[in-house]
Design a protein around this motif. Structure first.
Motif, PDB file in Angstrom:
ATOM      1  N   SER A 211      -0.696  -3.382   8.710  1.00 32.15           N
ATOM      2  CA  SER A 211      -1.199  -2.282   7.884  1.00 32.15           C
ATOM      3  C   SER A 211      -2.456  -2.705   7.121  1.00 32.15           C
ATOM      4  CB  SER A 211      -0.119  -1.827   6.896  1.00 32.15           C
ATOM      5  OG  SER A 211       0.997  -1.327   7.583  1.00 32.15           O
ATOM      6  N   TYR A 212      -2.443  -3.925   6.627  1.00 40.47           N
ATOM      7  CA  TYR A 212      -3.623  -4.402   5.896  1.00 40.47           C
ATOM      8  C   TYR A 212      -4.834  -4.464   6.813  1.00 40.47           C
ATOM      9  CZ  TYR A 212      -6.753  -7.549   3.396  1.00 40.47           C
ATOM     10  OH  TYR A 212      -7.860  -8.101   2.803  1.00 40.47           O
ATOM     11  N   GLY A 213      -4.610  -4.900   8.072  1.00 41.62           N
ATOM     12  CA  GLY A 213      -5.729  -4.946   9.018  1.00 41.62           C
ATOM     13  C   GLY A 213      -6.303  -3.567   9.266  1.00 41.62           C
ATOM     14  N   ILE A 214      -5.450  -2.577   9.397  1.00 34.68           N
ATOM     15  CA  ILE A 214      -5.931  -1.205   9.639  1.00 34.68           C
ATOM     16  C   ILE A 214      -6.684  -0.666   8.425  1.00 34.68           C
ATOM     17  CG2 ILE A 214      -5.177   1.161  10.045  1.00 34.68           C
ATOM     18  CD1 ILE A 214      -2.838   0.016  11.654  1.00 34.68           C
ATOM     19  N   VAL A 215      -6.080  -0.892   7.226  1.00 38.00           N
ATOM     20  CA  VAL A 215      -6.720  -0.407   6.002  1.00 38.00           C
ATOM     21  C   VAL A 215      -8.067  -1.119   5.774  1.00 38.00           C
ATOM     22  CG1 VAL A 215      -6.489  -0.211   3.498  1.00 38.00           C
ATOM     23  CG2 VAL A 215      -4.531   0.258   4.977  1.00 38.00           C
ATOM     24  N   MET A 236       1.497  -7.453   1.517  1.00 36.92           N
ATOM     25  CA  MET A 236       1.377  -8.589   2.434  1.00 36.92           C
ATOM     26  C   MET A 236       1.570  -9.921   1.696  1.00 36.92           C
ATOM     27  SD  MET A 236      -1.821  -9.610   4.910  1.00 36.92           S
ATOM     28  CE  MET A 236      -2.855 -10.024   3.496  1.00 36.92           C
ATOM     29  N   GLU A 237       0.889 -10.076   0.566  1.00 40.31           N
ATOM     30  CA  GLU A 237       0.983 -11.332  -0.166  1.00 40.31           C
ATOM     31  C   GLU A 237       2.370 -11.515  -0.788  1.00 40.31           C
ATOM     32  OE1 GLU A 237      -1.070 -13.497   0.210  1.00 40.31           O
ATOM     33  OE2 GLU A 237      -2.903 -12.495   0.806  1.00 40.31           O
ATOM     34  N   VAL A 438       2.765   4.982   0.949  1.00 43.59           N
ATOM     35  CA  VAL A 438       3.168   4.022   1.985  1.00 43.59           C
ATOM     36  C   VAL A 438       3.597   2.702   1.350  1.00 43.59           C
ATOM     37  CG1 VAL A 438       2.396   2.745   4.023  1.00 43.59           C
ATOM     38  CG2 VAL A 438       1.619   5.089   3.649  1.00 43.59           C
ATOM     39  N   LEU A 439       2.807   2.265   0.359  1.00 46.56           N
ATOM     40  CA  LEU A 439       3.116   1.017  -0.324  1.00 46.56           C
ATOM     41  C   LEU A 439       4.497   1.067  -0.972  1.00 46.56           C
ATOM     42  CD1 LEU A 439       2.331  -1.723  -1.608  1.00 46.56           C
ATOM     43  CD2 LEU A 439       1.302  -0.413  -3.473  1.00 46.56           C
TER      44      LEU A 439
END
Length: 488
Positions: A211-215, A236-237, A438-439
């Motif tokens: 998700s982070y890659g997409i955002v 993620m972290e 989402v988060l």
């Protein structure tokens, strides 16, 4: 009056051949006649359902641990621990030490016989000597015997005390073995829990990273805000940090398991089952609280300590009365070594001794008072052990009656959280909601998954603890003849 009553007891002891210890009466159990059955206790499983295994009404003390645990790896680990655990080894050595101490005390009931040989030289001043024999030689060979006649049961009471202490140590060892079986199983479940938590965390980390890659790509293309990018990185972290904490927790759980095993983890362990595949027996009957008196070795240990204190009163009472000892010797005495076994060299002596306490500064009275106080202490300890056992079982029943419903609710909650995450992601992609939805959904799903794993582990650990609390874990297979508490 006190001495008169003691004399009366001595006469009774002589007439019946008994010790002066009080007649033992088991204290009444200070708990209810039955376990709680209302409220949270009402939902106890009565029969195995849905593929679960049933105890078929067999009491926990009669269920072998290989039948209670179905996981082949866990069975292997328990077997290793029973052979190598150092605490259990010390408990067994304590039993052997108590047995030796009992034999030492018991030996005082029998006469002692010893062979003796001696030689002595003596010089007498000339003016005191007979026929000017100033130097005298003497050689002596013979047997010496001594025996305390235990008329008032002092030694017998001490022997009974030592025997009860031996039995108490044996029951303590039995309790230690049952506890070890439970500890190994519970620690094994902790390792399985760590495995499941790691799997969920890795899955969450992968999803959060994707998700982070997409955002991030969207942010670089100018289609999303830096706030969304920061929120995506937060999940993620957080998962990455949890992964390290759970890796550490799993390593420490394995270390704790190795300590219980008493040797390094073998490389040839059997294949194990996952946490949700343990399939422990869930419908073990609780029975009545009175059954615990025969099932729980810690209660039997406490009662043996009480019996030892009761016997000690007999020894303290006997100290008020005469002690009679018989000593004697038979052998030969000669002024020369060669004349020891010639005619006329035989010699013997017989010296009975009676000792009657007259004044000892109150020591005997204080010892008797102390013995009575120690008995009262052991009565309280015995009653407390019954109350603790009652609470252990009641707690286990309360948990067993609620965990299934709790897990079912958590499973529904986890499924709803997964659906919520899917819908929140869809709405974010369509531009209806911000990434915060989402988060939040992702974090709530992660928390729900962790809670479900934790409660599943707690349910299994409770079944193990209840099995132990009901006296299970002493025999290996159902139907085996129970070993004696002092068995090797």
């Amino acid at each position: 009056m006190r001495r008169l009553s003691l004399i009366a007891m001595a006469v009774a002891a002589l007439a019946t051949g008994c010790t002066m210890a009080p007649k033992y009466e088991r204290p009444a159990a200070p708990v209810s006649a039955s376990f709680p059955a209302d409220g949270v206790y009402a939902a106890q499983p009565v029969a195995a359902q849905g593929g679960a295994r049933s105890a078929n009404g067999v009491a926990a003390a009669d269920l072998g641990w290989r039948d209670f645990f179905v996981d082949a790896r866990l069975q292997q680990l328990i077997d290793i621990a029973l052979k190598n655990n150092r605490d259990l080894r010390v408990a067994m050595l304590n039993v052997q030490a108590a047995q030796a101490q009992y034999r030492i005390v018991r030996s005082e009931l029998f006469p002692t016989l010893a062979a003796q040989g001696s030689q002595s030289n003596q010089r007498t001043p000339r003016d005191l000597s007979i026929l000017n024999h100033t130097i005298t030689n003497s050689y002596n060979v013979g047997l010496n015997a001594s025996w305390e006649i235990d008329l008032f049961g002092r030694v017998q009471s001490l022997k009974d005390q030592a025997l009860a202490q031996y039995f108490a140590t044996a029951y303590a060892r039995k309790a230690a073995e049952i506890s070890l079986v439970s500890q190994v199983a519970t620690q094994y479940l902790q390792v399985l829990q760590a495995d499941d938590l790691l799997a969920v965390t890795r899955q969450t980390l992968k999803s959060a990273s994707d998700s982070y890659g997409i955002v991030k790509l969207q942010f670089e293309n100018g289609t999303t805000s830096e706030l969304d990018l920061s929120q995506a990185r937060t999940v993620m972290e957080s998962a990455a940090a949890n992964l390290q904490a759970q890796e550490r927790a799993r390593a420490q759980a394995v270390n704790a398991l190795v300590l219980l095993l008493g040797e390094p983890m073998p490389d040839d362990l059997a294949d194990g089952m996952p946490l949700d595949g343990q399939n422990l027996l869930t419908d073990i009957p609780a029975g009545l609280p009175s059954d615990l008196l025969l099932r729980r070795p810690d209660i039997m240990e406490a009662e043996q300590n009480l019996l030892a204190a009761n016997a000690n009163i007999g020894a303290a009472r006997a100290a008020f009365f005469p002690s009679i000892s018989l000593t004697g010797s038979f052998g030969t005495i000669s002024p020369t070594l060669g004349g020891l076994f010639k005619a006329g060299s035989a010699a013997w002596s017989f010296a009975p001794t009676i000792t009657l306490p007259i004044f000892e500064g109150g020591q005997n009275l204080a010892n008797l008072d102390l013995a009575h106080i120690q008995k009262k202490i052991e009565i309280a300890n015995y009653e407390k052990s019954i109350q603790s056992a009652f609470r252990d079982v009641a707690d286990g029943l309360a948990a067993r009656g609620t965990y299934d419903q709790q897990i079912a609710a958590l499973e529904r909650d986890t499924a709803a959280q997964q659906r919520r995450l899917a819908l929140s992601t869809l709405r974010y992609k369509q531009g209806v909601d911000s990434y915060l939805g989402v988060l939040t959904a992702q974090q709530d799903l992660y928390a729900a998954q962790q809670t479900l794993i934790t409660v599943r582990t707690q349910r299994l650990a409770n079944l193990v603890t209840l099995y132990q609390a009901l006296g299970g874990g002493w025999i290996e297979r159902t139907g085996d003849a129970p070993r004696a508490a002092d068995a090797g």
